[in-house]
Motif scaffolding. Sequence first.
Motif, PDB file in Angstrom:
ATOM      1  N   ALA A  34      -3.721  11.195  -9.092  1.00 47.79           N
ATOM      2  CA  ALA A  34      -4.234  12.557  -9.226  1.00 47.79           C
ATOM      3  C   ALA A  34      -4.845  12.770 -10.600  1.00 47.79           C
ATOM      4  CB  ALA A  34      -3.125  13.570  -8.973  1.00 47.79           C
ATOM      5  N   ASP A  35      -4.201  12.243 -11.635  1.00 53.78           N
ATOM      6  CA  ASP A  35      -4.701  12.424 -12.997  1.00 53.78           C
ATOM      7  C   ASP A  35      -5.975  11.627 -13.235  1.00 53.78           C
ATOM      8  OD1 ASP A  35      -4.274  13.283 -15.890  1.00 53.78           O
ATOM      9  OD2 ASP A  35      -4.303  11.108 -16.104  1.00 53.78           O
ATOM     10  N   GLY A  36      -6.093  10.472 -12.599  1.00 47.60           N
ATOM     11  CA  GLY A  36      -7.251   9.621 -12.821  1.00 47.60           C
ATOM     12  C   GLY A  36      -8.381   9.827 -11.838  1.00 47.60           C
ATOM     13  N   GLY A  37      -8.265  10.836 -10.993  1.00 45.91           N
ATOM     14  CA  GLY A  37      -9.331  11.108 -10.036  1.00 45.91           C
ATOM     15  C   GLY A  37      -9.328  10.194  -8.830  1.00 45.91           C
ATOM     16  N   GLY A  38      -8.241   9.471  -8.605  1.00 49.54           N
ATOM     17  CA  GLY A  38      -8.188   8.548  -7.476  1.00 49.54           C
ATOM     18  C   GLY A  38      -7.470   9.097  -6.270  1.00 49.54           C
ATOM     19  N   ALA A  39      -7.110  10.389  -6.307  1.00 51.93           N
ATOM     20  CA  ALA A  39      -6.343  10.966  -5.204  1.00 51.93           C
ATOM     21  C   ALA A  39      -7.130  10.971  -3.898  1.00 51.93           C
ATOM     22  CB  ALA A  39      -5.897  12.383  -5.558  1.00 51.93           C
ATOM     23  N   ALA A  40      -8.457  10.953  -3.968  1.00 50.58           N
ATOM     24  CA  ALA A  40      -9.263  10.961  -2.748  1.00 50.58           C
ATOM     25  C   ALA A  40      -8.980   9.750  -1.881  1.00 50.58           C
ATOM     26  CB  ALA A  40     -10.743  11.023  -3.109  1.00 50.58           C
ATOM     27  N   ALA A  41      -8.556   8.642  -2.515  1.00 51.47           N
ATOM     28  CA  ALA A  41      -8.256   7.440  -1.745  1.00 51.47           C
ATOM     29  C   ALA A  41      -7.083   7.659  -0.799  1.00 51.47           C
ATOM     30  CB  ALA A  41      -7.952   6.276  -2.691  1.00 51.47           C
ATOM     31  N   LEU A  42      -6.187   8.583  -1.137  1.00 52.19           N
ATOM     32  CA  LEU A  42      -5.033   8.852  -0.286  1.00 52.19           C
ATOM     33  C   LEU A  42      -5.445   9.511   1.029  1.00 52.19           C
ATOM     34  CD1 LEU A  42      -2.489  10.205  -2.916  1.00 52.19           C
ATOM     35  CD2 LEU A  42      -2.909   7.856  -2.200  1.00 52.19           C
ATOM     36  N   LEU A  43      -6.632  10.087   1.068  1.00 49.63           N
ATOM     37  CA  LEU A  43      -7.098  10.781   2.268  1.00 49.63           C
ATOM     38  C   LEU A  43      -8.124   9.971   3.052  1.00 49.63           C
ATOM     39  CD1 LEU A  43      -7.567  14.355   0.754  1.00 49.63           C
ATOM     40  CD2 LEU A  43      -5.561  13.437   1.935  1.00 49.63           C
ATOM     41  N   ALA A  44      -8.366   8.739   2.631  1.00 44.96           N
ATOM     42  CA  ALA A  44      -9.426   7.938   3.255  1.00 44.96           C
ATOM     43  C   ALA A  44      -9.175   7.719   4.736  1.00 44.96           C
ATOM     44  CB  ALA A  44      -9.556   6.597   2.538  1.00 44.96           C
ATOM     45  N   GLY A  45      -7.918   7.597   5.146  1.00 39.37           N
ATOM     46  CA  GLY A  45      -7.616   7.348   6.545  1.00 39.37           C
ATOM     47  C   GLY A  45      -7.295   8.597   7.345  1.00 39.37           C
ATOM     48  N   GLU A  46      -7.381   9.769   6.708  1.00 33.62           N
ATOM     49  CA  GLU A  46      -7.066  11.024   7.403  1.00 33.62           C
ATOM     50  C   GLU A  46      -8.303  11.572   8.101  1.00 33.62           C
ATOM     51  OE1 GLU A  46      -4.173  11.986   7.779  1.00 33.62           O
ATOM     52  OE2 GLU A  46      -2.965  11.232   6.106  1.00 33.62           O
ATOM     53  N   ARG A  47      -8.045  12.419   9.091  1.00 29.10           N
ATOM     54  CA  ARG A  47      -9.138  13.022   9.841  1.00 29.10           C
ATOM     55  C   ARG A  47      -8.819  14.466  10.178  1.00 29.10           C
ATOM     56  NH1 ARG A  47     -10.579   8.556  14.570  1.00 29.10           N
ATOM     57  NH2 ARG A  47     -10.864   6.740  13.219  1.00 29.10           N
ATOM     58  N   GLY A  48      -9.860  15.219  10.459  1.00 30.92           N
ATOM     59  CA  GLY A  48      -9.711  16.556  11.017  1.00 30.92           C
ATOM     60  C   GLY A  48      -8.817  17.483  10.231  1.00 30.92           C
ATOM     61  N   LEU A  49      -7.942  18.183  10.960  1.00 32.19           N
ATOM     62  CA  LEU A  49      -7.081  19.178  10.342  1.00 32.19           C
ATOM     63  C   LEU A  49      -6.097  18.561   9.355  1.00 32.19           C
ATOM     64  CD1 LEU A  49      -6.304  21.524  13.381  1.00 32.19           C
ATOM     65  CD2 LEU A  49      -7.869  21.938  11.470  1.00 32.19           C
TER      66      LEU A  49
ATOM     67  N   GLU B 128       0.834  -1.185   0.000  1.00 38.88           N
ATOM     68  CA  GLU B 128       0.000   0.000   0.000  1.00 38.88           C
ATOM     69  C   GLU B 128       0.880   1.250   0.000  1.00 38.88           C
ATOM     70  OE1 GLU B 128      -2.432  -3.245   1.943  1.00 38.88           O
ATOM     71  OE2 GLU B 128      -0.345  -2.610   1.899  1.00 38.88           O
ATOM     72  N   GLY B 129       0.437   2.261  -0.716  1.00 39.14           N
ATOM     73  CA  GLY B 129       1.250   3.469  -0.859  1.00 39.14           C
ATOM     74  C   GLY B 129       1.213   4.356   0.367  1.00 39.14           C
ATOM     75  N   HIS B 130       1.501   5.639   0.159  1.00 40.14           N
ATOM     76  CA  HIS B 130       1.597   6.592   1.251  1.00 40.14           C
ATOM     77  C   HIS B 130       0.217   7.088   1.673  1.00 40.14           C
ATOM     78  CE1 HIS B 130       6.030   7.635   0.141  1.00 40.14           C
ATOM     79  NE2 HIS B 130       5.909   6.535   0.854  1.00 40.14           N
ATOM     80  N   TYR B 131      -0.507   6.238   2.363  1.00 44.79           N
ATOM     81  CA  TYR B 131      -1.770   6.676   2.940  1.00 44.79           C
ATOM     82  C   TYR B 131      -1.993   5.921   4.242  1.00 44.79           C
ATOM     83  CZ  TYR B 131      -3.421   2.588   0.222  1.00 44.79           C
ATOM     84  OH  TYR B 131      -3.584   1.335  -0.336  1.00 44.79           O
ATOM     85  N   GLN B 132      -2.837   6.508   5.106  1.00 43.94           N
ATOM     86  CA  GLN B 132      -3.042   5.964   6.434  1.00 43.94           C
ATOM     87  C   GLN B 132      -4.137   4.894   6.421  1.00 43.94           C
ATOM     88  OE1 GLN B 132      -0.972   6.784   8.651  1.00 43.94           O
ATOM     89  NE2 GLN B 132      -0.133   8.714   7.896  1.00 43.94           N
ATOM     90  N   PRO B 133      -4.085   3.940   7.347  1.00 48.20           N
ATOM     91  CA  PRO B 133      -5.185   2.984   7.475  1.00 48.20           C
ATOM     92  C   PRO B 133      -6.428   3.651   8.046  1.00 48.20           C
ATOM     93  CG  PRO B 133      -3.616   2.696   9.254  1.00 48.20           C
ATOM     94  CD  PRO B 133      -3.013   3.699   8.318  1.00 48.20           C
ATOM     95  N   MET B 134      -7.561   3.051   7.794  1.00 48.05           N
ATOM     96  CA  MET B 134      -8.812   3.512   8.392  1.00 48.05           C
ATOM     97  C   MET B 134      -8.982   2.812   9.736  1.00 48.05           C
ATOM     98  SD  MET B 134     -11.179   3.388   4.946  1.00 48.05           S
ATOM     99  CE  MET B 134     -12.580   4.174   5.747  1.00 48.05           C
TER     100      MET B 134
END
Length: 325
Positions: free
Chosen positions: A203-218, A159-165
């Motif tokens: 980012a080009d394919g509209g999938g960048a939102a997945a990188l923020l799936a495990g982020e919260r708040g600020l 998995e790339g640079h994103y946080q777990p949920m």
Amino acid sequence: MSGTIPVTVIVMTRNEAANIARCLAPLAPFAQVLVVDSHSEDETPAIAAARGAEVLSFRWNGMYPKKKQWCLSHPSIRQDWVLFIDADERITPELVAEIGLLMQSGPSHNAYFVDSRPVWLGRLLRHGTPYRKIALLHRRRARFPICPDLHVSRMWEVEGHYQPMVDGTLGQLSSPLIHADAKPPADWFDRHNRYSDWEAALADGGGAAALLAGERGLRYLAKRLVARLPGRPLLAFLHAYLWHLGFLDGKAGLHHALSRAFYYWSIDLKRDWLAATAATRQSDISGALLSDVADQPALALSSRSPASVFTSSKVRRRTDSSGIR
């Protein structure tokens, strides 16, 4: 290697002979140390086994789940609490003690952020942009989201640079990991070249939102805002070098700040190149179709196959090699 802290440490590896021994050395206090190796071509598994770690072989099937989620679900894990450490990271005695006390008193959260301080040019950076990731988590209350990246040709098994949920609240440990890669700079460039390919394609394919799936708040709001800002590479440099006082780390701090700017520049360049390439192809197709309409009488008298419509057009066709080199 079996200690008393009821945590399974997972170290994911592939060709990490240069790093694995120093990574494993301080992990003896933990109840289980598991090295999940992706068929290394060097001595990584042998070194890990000699250091007392359990070695588990992993081969990716090209689908989901990827490596981290696969590890969380594997029956070999004996503890509910898991600590993910990269092979080029070193756990400090302070962090070992903090996790030990946390497990003894009972965690009040379901996952914890851990800071990571990098080593550049042999110097531990005291300043610059801090790195933070969810590294300690309850494996039954966390999961890595599915990221739509199987189409990325140079994407890999982890998995790339994103946080777990995480189900529940998040905490923060005060002691850091040390990120000290013993490999030469060429390996850093190779690795981050793949990372930037991946982020640009999302980012080009509209999938960048997945990188923020495990982020919260600020953190979620800040990352979403920064992703859209123009001049992001310059801002990344100023954020690390001036705002977080990276200049106090001397030459190493300068190189670290420049590396962050270079990485974000690589992402932005590749993202814009992908968008420009897609626009060029669409323009070529539209131009060819317009030419087809104008040439219909001539084509009606021709015995050529329909495929020749595109090759007979007077519109000058561009190739993939006509972009930035």
